[in-house]
Every structure is written in C-alpha cells, then in structure tokens.
Scaffold this active site. Structure first.
Site: not given
Length: 459
Positions: A16-18, A24, A39, A139
């Site tokens: 999903l994410g890097k 992720t 995560k 954030d």
C-alpha cells in the site's frame, strides 16, 4: 513479500505504501479471514532508534483507543525473516479513499462538505485530546483523512489514520525532541518541537484550505506567517474568518481546543439561517464589506430640538467661565494660580457641552474591521482621533445588543438609558447609539460577517 505469512497468521496481499525504512501492506488475517493493514519498520542502513521509539508509541497509543473513526489495534510483534527484519504493527483495514486521492481524481469540496468534514474531524480530535495524557496526532493532512460512502452533498463516513507521529505528552523543557509532521500543515510551534491540542487545529485548517483552493498550503503566499488564501475562494465571510482562526500562527489567537472550534463553527452555521435584516430606508449609514474588510461609516445624526437647551446652557456656562478666568489674571500671585486651577474642571465640563452640540451636527464615526484589527475613528471638523484603542480582530468575542432601559441616578431619580450596540474585543468596547432598526441591521451584518452571535438580539 507478497504471499509472505507473518506470525503464521497475516498473509501479505499487496503493498500500500513505501517510505525510507517503512513499508505498509494489505494482509489477510488467516484466523478471521478479515483484511488488515501491516505497517513494518525495517532495520535498514538509515534506521534510527528514534524511529523505533515513534513506532512503539504509535502501537501503544492505538491500544488505548476505541473510536469508530480510528483504526483499531490488532497486534504488534518483532519480524525476523531472512529478507525482512524489524517490527510489525497490525491494525484494522478501512476500505476508503483519502481526501488526497479524491483531489487527485478531480473531486471538488464545497463549503457545506468542508463543514461536515470539520464537524466529524473535530469530534475525533475532541476524543483524542480528552485523554490523559492528551493524545496529539501531529500529522493531520489530506492523505491521512479517509472518506467513504460519499454521495450527493454528503461527505460520508470520515476516518483519521496514521498515528506514526503521535505525541502523548507535552515535551519537557530540555528534553530531546523529534520534529515530525508535514511541511505546509505544521504550525510554527511544531517546528520548534512543541505540540499542543491547538497544533492539530492548525493542521486541520490548512487541510481545509487545500481542499477549497486546490493548492498545497506550502505553495500559498504568507504574510507575517499567515497563509493568504482569502482571494482564492468565494465563501461565506464568517466561514473564512473561522478558517483564519484555525490557521492563526499565534497560539494565543488560535482556537484553544477542538471544542471551541466546533462551537464557533456551529455558531457560524446557525447565523446563516437567521432571517435577512435589511437597511432601513431612512438610514444614511454607509456599510462596505468584502471577504477581508468591513467598514461602517455613521454620519452626523443632525439637529435635534434638545440641542437648543444644551446650547443656551453651554453659552451661559462658558461665558461665565470666560469672565471668571479673565478676572483671575488680576488677582495677585499665588492666589491667581489657585483660581486658575480651580476653574479647570469647569472648563472641562464646558468644552464637553460644546462637543455634545457640535458632534451631532458635524461628527462621524468610522468603524473598520480588517484581517488584523478593529479600529474606531471619530472625525469632526477636519480632526480625527482613534477611540477606543484598536484591538486585534481575533480578540472580538461578543456583539451585544442592549435594549432601551432606565436606571436610578445619584439623586435616586430614574433616567433613561438609550438602546446601544457594542462590539467587545479584549479590554475594549466599541459602542454605537443608533435607531432601533439601524441597530438590528448592523447587528445582523456584524454577526453574519464575524460569525459571532448577537446577545440580546430581537430577530
């Protein structure tokens, strides 16, 4: 990592994410058959122990939370595989798109939708900030806010995710501080390592500005640290003022809490439902307003029969003072000084009576509220003076409509107190005595523009 099974339970489905040292993934929980988010914090060459500290804090905070708009903690463990070493945090998967993704797809957000978003997110922040110790996200940005089931004018269900920068206690003086957040959404105090509940409000306000303008906050011009966005949007002036308070760089002038911001937002919304009060036909008051400026010019009220009596008395009073003062100059010193000093209060009263005659005939009052200050100027016969002292616009906290009443004077007699309209800002009060219809109209205009309710209003 695809199809890799962690802890004999979580099977990786897709990435999903890097980020540097972080990954992720979407995974399938083999025990429950539910999807979950994995995560990973990896031991890479750029690994720092501070990263682990933040990662562990995120896991610890999520364990304490139970809110339908926040991902739920599922598991936390160490990962020791040949090609992957580090720590894993497992949390529930939310099937929704981020606001950033909506923007990238060309979706637009209207003011009503922003208001819905604001209410939902402020309620989430109320929940977080009410914990002991207080939980500060640090954030908040479009990519960390999810929304699904959006239809028509409804924004749908809203979620706040990614607690990787979360802080649970205010940093102590002298302690080592990690500065986290995203440039453009971080308030000034966060650059110094300090975060308070109002810091999340700034980030939320900057997010809304991005949604309304389509421009990243970091790309917008600033003036004295304030994001200049007003000329890019056509919104209700009260709502713009609310946004200005959200992203106020000064902590003292920003909303202090999510509750205060929510109350102000609901007040601004309620004001839009008030019946429209128009200017009386006979009124000569001039009102000019834009998104960042409101000016009210109150002309001379004009001649009134009562001025004749005041004028005759003032003439007699000041004539006597002229003879008194003139005679004092012929009195030997030092008695001359005593007589002259004795006459000063009477001269003050005499000048005041003259002013009370001239002001209705020639005096004007000009009230100006802009993005910074509220200023009232009195103008008469080419002279100008400011009274009372100017105040910061953000110090305005009440508009007060006082009906005509009466009170006892020092002799016990009842005297009439005329109706008035007052703006209270900090220690200053800006007061007007107008006709009843004019005060209803000006009060309605001020309430709508400032998003502040009028106390004692009749409409």
């Amino acid at each position: 990592m695809i199809d890799q099974i962690l802890k004999e339970r979580y099977q990786i489905q897709q990435q999903l994410g890097k980020q540097a040292g972080r990954r992720t993934y979407l995974a399938r929980d083999l025990e429950t058959a539910q999807l979950a988010v994995v995560k990973l914090l990896l031991f890479t060459p750029d690994f720092a122990w501070e990263h682990l500290k933040l990662f562990e804090r995120e896991a610890a905070v999520l364990q304490t939370l139970s809110h339908p708009s926040i991902p739920q903690y599922l598991d936390y463990f160490e990962v020791d595989l040949p090609d992957c070493k580090g720590f894993a945090l497992i949390q529930t998967y939310i099937e929704a798109s981020s606001l950033e993704e909506h923007l990238q797809k060309g979706r637009f957000f209207s003011e009503p939708e922003i208001r819905q978003l604001a209410k939902s997110l402020l309620e989430i922040l109320q929940y977080l900030h009410s914990h002991s110790p207080c939980i500060i996200h640090r954030d908040i940005k479009p990519s960390n806010i999810l929304s699904n089931n959006r239809s028509g004018n409804s924004i749908g269900q809203v979620y706040l995710v990614d607690f990787g920068a979360v802080q649970t206690v205010a940093a102590r003086e002298g302690a080592t501080i990690t500065i986290v957040g995203t440039y453009g959404y971080m308030p000034p105090e966060q650059f110094g390592g300090r975060a308070v509940p109002a810091s999340d409000l700034y980030s939320l306000g900057a997010t809304f500005i991005y949604l309304l303008t389509g421009t990243h906050p970091a790309d917008l011009p600033t003036q004295e640290g304030r994001i200049q966005f007003e000329n890019l949007i056509q919104q209700n002036p009260g709502f713009i003022h609310w946004l200005q308070r959200m992203v106020e760089p000064s902590l003292e002038r920003r909303f202090k809490s999510a509750e205060a911001a929510l109350i102000a937002l609901e007040t601004a919304e309620a004001l839009t439902l008030l019946p429209k009060v128009i200017q009386p036909m006979s009124s000569k008051i001039v009102l000019n307003k834009s998104s960042d400026r409101l000016e009210i010019l109150i002309p001379p009220s004009g001649f009134h029969p009562s001025l004749i009596g005041i004028g005759l008395f003032a003439t007699a009073w000041n004539t006597f003072l002229i003879f008194w003062t003139g005679a004092a100059f012929f009195i030997p010193f030092p008695f001359k000084i005593v007589f002259l000093l004795f006459s000063l209060p009477f001269w003050g009263a005499g000048i005041s009576m003259v002013a009370s005659i001239l002001f209705p005939l020639f005096g004007k009052i000009r009230l100006l509220i802009d993005t910074k200050n509220i200023t009232q100027t009195i103008e008469m016969l080419g002279c100008k003076w400011t009274y009372p002292k100017p105040s910061h616009r953000t110090d305005i906290y009440r508009i007060e409509r006082q009906e005509k009443t009466s009170k006892k004077d020092s002799d016990g007699d009842r005297v009439e107190v005329p109706a008035s309209l007052s703006i209270l800002a900090g220690q200053q009060t800006y007061k007007f005595n107008l006709s009843e219809p004019e005060m209803d109209w000006i009060a309605a205009e001020l309430s709508d523009w400032l998003s502040i309710p009028t106390t004692g209003r009749k409409y």
